[in-house]
Every structure is written in C-alpha cells, then in structure tokens.
Design an enzyme around this catalytic site. Structure first.
Site, short mmCIF file in Angstrom:
data_model
loop_
_atom_site.label_atom_id
_atom_site.label_comp_id
_atom_site.label_asym_id
_atom_site.label_seq_id
_atom_site.Cartn_x
_atom_site.Cartn_y
_atom_site.Cartn_z
N HIS A 182 -0.63 4.75 7.02
CA HIS A 182 -0.07 5.25 6.05
C HIS A 182 0.46 6.81 6.06
CE1 HIS A 182 -2.76 1.96 4.79
NE2 HIS A 182 -1.56 1.56 4.06
N ASP A 216 -3.79 7.88 8.07
CA ASP A 216 -4.86 7.11 8.54
C ASP A 216 -4.34 6.19 9.62
OD1 ASP A 216 -3.44 5.16 7.05
OD2 ASP A 216 -4.91 5.04 5.65
N SER A 271 0.85 -1.23 0.09
CA SER A 271 -0.02 0.02 -0.12
C SER A 271 0.78 1.34 0.03
CB SER A 271 -0.96 0.10 1.16
OG SER A 271 -0.21 -0.05 2.45
#
Length: 381
Positions: A351, A348, A50
């Site tokens: 990240h 978040d 991610s």
C-alpha cells in the site's frame, strides 16, 4: 424570445438549464488545469479492497488480529494519530475525494453505528472481484483467503442498506442520482491470490471475467438509480516491494532496466486496464445519461517510480517506509518505520503513503471535473 435568451450570459443559461433539470452543481477548487464545474454530491458509496477500505477490515478480521496489522500503530499516524483500519499512514484516495467535495469521510459500513445518508464504504482489504469460491479448488483445507467479501457480496451489503436510505423507486432514484459511486479498485487481489499457483498466462485468461464482473456491478447500480461512477484501474503491482520480493526472478530480463519493476506482472495490469477502459466505453454507449469515469491508478504510480524527485520522494523509491527486516510486517513488534513517510511512495510494501494517495486523488478529481464538464456541454448542445 430566442433572441432575448441569446443575450443572456452563458453562466445564466447554464444556471437555468441546471435548475430546470433539478441538478445541483458547485465550483470545486481543483489542482487540475481543467477548472470546470463539478457536480456537488450529497453522498459517496464505495466498493473495493484495501486501497479504499476505511475501517471494515478490523471487523472482518476481528477473530485473528495477527492478519490485521492495520489495527496497530504506526498505521494512521500521519493524519489520524491512531490506527483507523486504513492500510496507510494516513488518508486514502477516497478520503481526499470526500474532503474536496465537501463531504464527511466515508464511514465503513461494517463498523459505523450512525446513519449512512451521507454515504457508506463497503470496501474490505483483500477483496476480489470474482467470488471467493473461484480461488478454492475444494481439494483440501487450503488457504482461507480470499474471504467472502467479493464485489458481489459488497453489492448485497449495499442492497441490504438501501431500505434505510430511501423508501420507493422514485425516492431511491432521486437519492442515488445525487451520489457518487466508486467501484474499485478491483482486480489486483484476484491476480495476487493466483500468483502462487498459476502462471501469468493462466491468470491473463480470466482477466475478462474480472472485467465482466465489474461491468455487471455498474449495470446493477444503474438499475438502483446511480448515475455517477468513478471506476479505478489496477495499480502496477510489479512495482510493489512485497511482490518484487516474493515473485522476483533470477533472470534480469524479468525486470525493467530503468525502474526495477517486474515486467510480466505490470503487463498483466496494463492488459486489465485496457479491457476495463473498453468495457466502460461500452457502458457509456448503453447508458448515455450516466457519467462513468475511468480513474487511472497505473500511470501516476509509474510516474512516481520513474521520477520520484518530482514528487519529493527519495531516490530509492521501491523501498518501504514501514516493515522488515525479514518477514516482519508493518505493525509487528520490531518493524522499522521511516522518519519521513511523506518522502516515500510505498508505506508497507503493498500500500501507498498518504502523500502518494494525495497525488493520485488530485488526478482523479481532475478527471471528474473534466467528465462532469463534458456532460454539461452535451446537455447545452
């Protein structure tokens, strides 16, 4: 003749050498103090999780969007003005690298309908280095995570795409020698998926397997003709707010007294990064013609945690910009969003914000500058 050549300016000598080798170089502005010539790449190919995923995640998780909040606002709000599948409020490190090198943003391989002559991104959020089967013991239904999007699977996607990029060995070697390959970050999900069921000691025992998988992937790409690699280490996940929340201990000794980060998990990351750097050094020895750059993910984040004001971040650097309270994720109805994401490190809870990624990208680009310049000096000698 030798005397006449020595009278030529050094810049001309470098130009003649480069022209003879058939390489193309360009001066790229960089915030680093190195200021060396950086090779101009025609394309970027990226593998990872991610931290690098530019839009494959929504395709993989299409059947159940509840597990994919990146498809909902406020993801992407800072730069794109809409969710793009990136796990941030804006651009990722790979985006800044592409822009600095004068290339288009790297399209996600699973969600792009055009051609991939300028590069492709195979990264998927939640991906591991080790095959997904490693994390499932087969004793019951268990968790469906991680999905089968491991590094090995991403390499298969690359190899399936290869015939559309080049037709034969010579053409492929020429094409990929003008491409930049980003291999990672890998490792953080291998360790995070193991935290609920394994001790840090048990997780540490398979770090060499993770490193070996990354090394084998680079060897495999070299056989396809790749010559330029950026290989990121893992991030200090002991400083990630969600990790601290889920795996925090009652014992104050588990925390760093200055930063508030979990010491044991960060030591795991440092061990991974040490073994990775040793492995990359061995690869350089076996492949002296390749440029293999270690990209430090750990140190710049720690510097932001320890000195937030230097980066324009708020003092409470371990607080998240988007998410909460309770079990609400960023993108969920009722989730809170900070007014100034550029003043935060964490977007978040796992990240980073676009602002943080920009600072890290600057450092990585400086490393590419330095390594490319060193490779040129070796050729001149």
């Amino acid at each position: 003749m030798a005397t006449e050549m020595c009278k030529l300016p050094c810049a001309v000598l470098l130009f003649l050498l480069v022209a003879k080798l058939g390489w193309t170089w360009a001066l790229i502005p960089s915030s680093s103090s190195v200021g060396l010539a950086v090779r101009r790449y025609d394309s970027i190919f990226s593998f990872g999780d991610s931290f690098a995923d530019t839009g494959n995640n929504p395709v993989v998780f299409a059947a159940n969007s509840i597990f994919n909040p990146v498809t909902r606002p406020p993801y992407g709000s800072t730069f794109f003005g809409r969710p793009t599948g990136r796990n941030s409020d804006g651009r990722l490190i790979i985006d800044f690298i592409a822009q600095r090198l004068g290339l288009p943003l790297v399209p996600p391989s699973l969600a792009h309908n055009g051609n991939f002559r300028r590069g492709a991104n195979f990264a998927v959020g939640g991906s591991t280095a080790l095959d997904a089967a490693f994390f499932h013991d087969g004793s019951g239904p268990g968790s469906k995570f991680p999905l089968n999007t491991s590094l090995g699977v991403q390499l298969q996607w690359f190899e399936s795409l290869k015939p559309s990029l080049c037709r034969n060995t010579q053409e492929c070697e020429a094409f990929f020698s003008r491409s930049l390959f980003l291999v990672g970050e890998f490792g953080v999900n291998d360790y995070h998926f193991s935290l609920p069921t394994k001790s840090l000691h048990e997780i540490t025992s398979f770090v060499p397997d993770v490193i070996g998988t990354i090394s084998m992937a680079i060897e495999r790409l070299i056989k396809h003709g790749a010559t330029s690699f950026v290989v990121p280490g893992t991030a200090p996940s002991g400083c990630m707010p969600q990790i601290i929340s889920h795996y925090g201990k009652d014992d104050p000794a588990e925390y760093n007294s200055t930063t508030g980060c979990l010491e044991g998990i960060n030591k795991l990351g440092m061990h991974h990064n040490l073994l990775l750097q040793e492995a990359l050094e061995k690869l350089r020895g076996r492949h002296p013609d390749a440029m293999i750059v270690y990209a430090d993910f750990f140190a710049p984040i720690m510097d932001m945690v320890e000195s937030p004001r230097k980066y324009g971040f708020e003092e409470d650097v371990l607080s998240i910009c988007c998410g909460g309270p309770g079990t609400l994720f960023c993108g969920d109805e009722g989730a809170q969003v900070c007014q100034k994401p550029a003043a935060r490190l964490s977007w978040d809870g796992v990240h980073l914000t676009e602002a943080a990624y920009r600072y890290i990208a600057d450092g990585w680009l400086g490393s590419i500058d330095s390594s490319a310049g060193e490779k040129m000096h070796q050729l001149v000698r």
